[in-house]
Design an enzyme around this catalytic site. Structure first.
Site, PDB file in Angstrom:
ATOM      1  N   ARG A  13      29.864  29.951  39.517  1.00  0.00           N
ATOM      2  CA  ARG A  13      30.150  30.068  40.948  1.00  0.00           C
ATOM      3  C   ARG A  13      30.351  31.523  41.377  1.00  0.00           C
ATOM      4  NH1 ARG A  13      32.413  25.534  43.549  1.00  0.00           N
ATOM      5  NH2 ARG A  13      31.207  23.682  42.976  1.00  0.00           N
ATOM      6  N   SER A 108      30.073  45.282  30.974  1.00  0.00           N
ATOM      7  CA  SER A 108      30.144  46.273  32.042  1.00  0.00           C
ATOM      8  C   SER A 108      29.918  47.663  31.460  1.00  0.00           C
ATOM      9  CB  SER A 108      31.513  46.212  32.717  1.00  0.00           C
ATOM     10  OG  SER A 108      31.754  47.360  33.497  1.00  0.00           O
ATOM     11  N   SER A 109      29.421  48.567  32.298  1.00  0.00           N
ATOM     12  CA  SER A 109      29.214  49.951  31.854  1.00  0.00           C
ATOM     13  C   SER A 109      30.528  50.664  31.555  1.00  0.00           C
ATOM     14  CB  SER A 109      28.444  50.736  32.918  1.00  0.00           C
ATOM     15  OG  SER A 109      29.156  50.752  34.145  1.00  0.00           O
ATOM     16  N   CYS A 110      31.655  50.080  31.975  1.00  0.00           N
ATOM     17  CA  CYS A 110      32.949  50.730  31.714  1.00  0.00           C
ATOM     18  C   CYS A 110      33.339  50.680  30.241  1.00  0.00           C
ATOM     19  CB  CYS A 110      34.052  50.115  32.568  1.00  0.00           C
ATOM     20  SG  CYS A 110      34.528  48.450  32.091  1.00  0.00           S
ATOM     21  N   TYR A 137      40.266  46.206  30.987  1.00  0.00           N
ATOM     22  CA  TYR A 137      39.059  45.382  31.108  1.00  0.00           C
ATOM     23  C   TYR A 137      38.016  45.844  30.091  1.00  0.00           C
ATOM     24  CZ  TYR A 137      34.910  43.320  33.334  1.00  0.00           C
ATOM     25  OH  TYR A 137      33.755  42.618  33.599  1.00  0.00           O
ATOM     26  N   LYS A 141      36.081  43.782  27.003  1.00  0.00           N
ATOM     27  CA  LYS A 141      34.626  43.641  26.930  1.00  0.00           C
ATOM     28  C   LYS A 141      34.054  44.243  25.644  1.00  0.00           C
ATOM     29  CE  LYS A 141      33.727  41.232  30.527  1.00  0.00           C
ATOM     30  NZ  LYS A 141      33.107  39.886  30.369  1.00  0.00           N
ATOM     31  N   HIS A 180      35.024  45.459  44.471  1.00  0.00           N
ATOM     32  CA  HIS A 180      34.456  46.716  43.996  1.00  0.00           C
ATOM     33  C   HIS A 180      34.030  47.574  45.183  1.00  0.00           C
ATOM     34  CE1 HIS A 180      33.963  44.354  40.189  1.00  0.00           C
ATOM     35  NE2 HIS A 180      34.390  45.491  39.699  1.00  0.00           N
TER      36      HIS A 180
END
Length: 317
Positions: A13, A108-110, A137, A141, A180
């Site tokens: 969702r 994520s690129s982080c 975060y 990841k 974001h």
């Protein structure tokens, strides 16, 4: 990939999960499975175990996460590390224990160091310290990426991690407390336009460089990974080009039609000064983005206008 294969999309969702669902449907996949966060709490190990045992999907895609911008990451560090670890650990472990051979993990690129060389390559992972404003975060990841790599190495299963750059698009989160930068700007410029083109105040200096990928392009990369056996465990997914936050603001201001002033609050953090992904590894084996930033912003704002009455704070799983 058989079009009748049962594919479970965790987080179906959310912005990314719903885009993947639409992309798979468009390609003729007929056996997609999803559960809302009310139907299945992905943080609860027993619930996930029972669900995967019952459904026995052929493939799993983890698009579920607790996500947010700088403000949310700063204010809720424990939730960002713990809930994301719980979600992905439960899904990865059950995929392995239930004999599921195809698992796609989205990150994520982080995950990359704050001051890593640009553009960011997959091999830069764990070579230096992270950006402090979202390290909670990022650490979660990174753990997911390494868990998938470990299963691939030890059990030769097709577990793949895709690391997108900054995503935006239809079905995004426009809540100013948790969103974001790009959707937050759309919301701010729209609200200011409705308020007589009042001044818009944005965080930071406007000088950081950022890359943005339209969510339908991200969904296409997931379908590509699903339909092919990729030779490595980790791939960046981006456009290969970036722009300053100031230039982004001006693009969005133009798309929205806001005619007021923009002020920058330099007392607020900028985050990483530059974050551009090197997506050449995935490009070389067949995936390329299709949607330009201008086109993507226009599509996103159009969706925002059509759905703004139903917006409420989004909390993904």
């Amino acid at each position: 990939m058989n079009k009748e294969a049962k594919i479970y999309i965790a987080g179906h969702r959310g912005m990314v999960g719903s885009a993947i669902w639409r992309a798979l449907q468009a390609k003729g996949y007929t056996n997609l499975v999803g559960q809302t966060s009310k139907e299945l709490d992905l943080r609860d190990q027993k619930s996930v175990t029972d669900f995967i045992t019952k459904e026995k999907p052929d493939c799993m895609i983890n698009a579920a996460a607790k996500v947010g911008g700088i403000l949310a990451n700063n204010n809720y560090p424990y939730q960002f590390i713990m809930e994301n670890l719980q979600i992905q650990n439960n899904l990865i472990d059950q995929a392995h224990k239930q004999g599921i051979s195809k698992f796609i993990f989205l990150g994520s690129s982080c995950i990359y160091p704050k001051f890593a060389p640009q553009p960011l390559k997959e091999e830069y992972l764990l070579t230096d310290s992270l950006e402090p404003t979202n390290e909670w975060y990022a650490i979660a990841k990174i753990a997911g990426v390494k868990a998938c790599e470990a299963i691939r190495k030890q059990y030769q299963k097709d577990f793949v991690s895709l690391m997108p750059t900054n995503l935006y698009g239809t079905h995004d989160n426009f809540d100013l407390k948790t969103s974001h930068v790009l959707p937050a700007m759309i919301r701010k410029f729209h609200d200011a336009k409705e308020n007589g083109h009042s001044t818009v105040t944005l965080w930071g200096s406007g000088t950081p460089m950022r890359e943005f990928l339209f969510v339908d392009d991200m969904a296409a990369s997931v379908v590509f990974a699903l339909e092919n056996t990729l030779p490595d465990h980790l791939y960046n997914v981006g456009t290969g080009s970036d722009l300053t936050i100031k230039d982004l603001a001006e693009l969005i201001q133009k798309a929205v039609g806001h005619q007021g002033n923009i002020e920058w609050d330099a007392s607020k953090p900028d985050g990483t000064p530059k974050k551009l992904m090197d997506s050449s590894k995935l490009n070389k084996i067949g995936w390329q983005p299709d949607v330009s930033l201008e086109e993507g912003i226009a599509k996103t704002y159009d969706w925002f206008l059509k759905n703004q009455q139903s917006f409420k704070e989004v909390q993904i799983n």
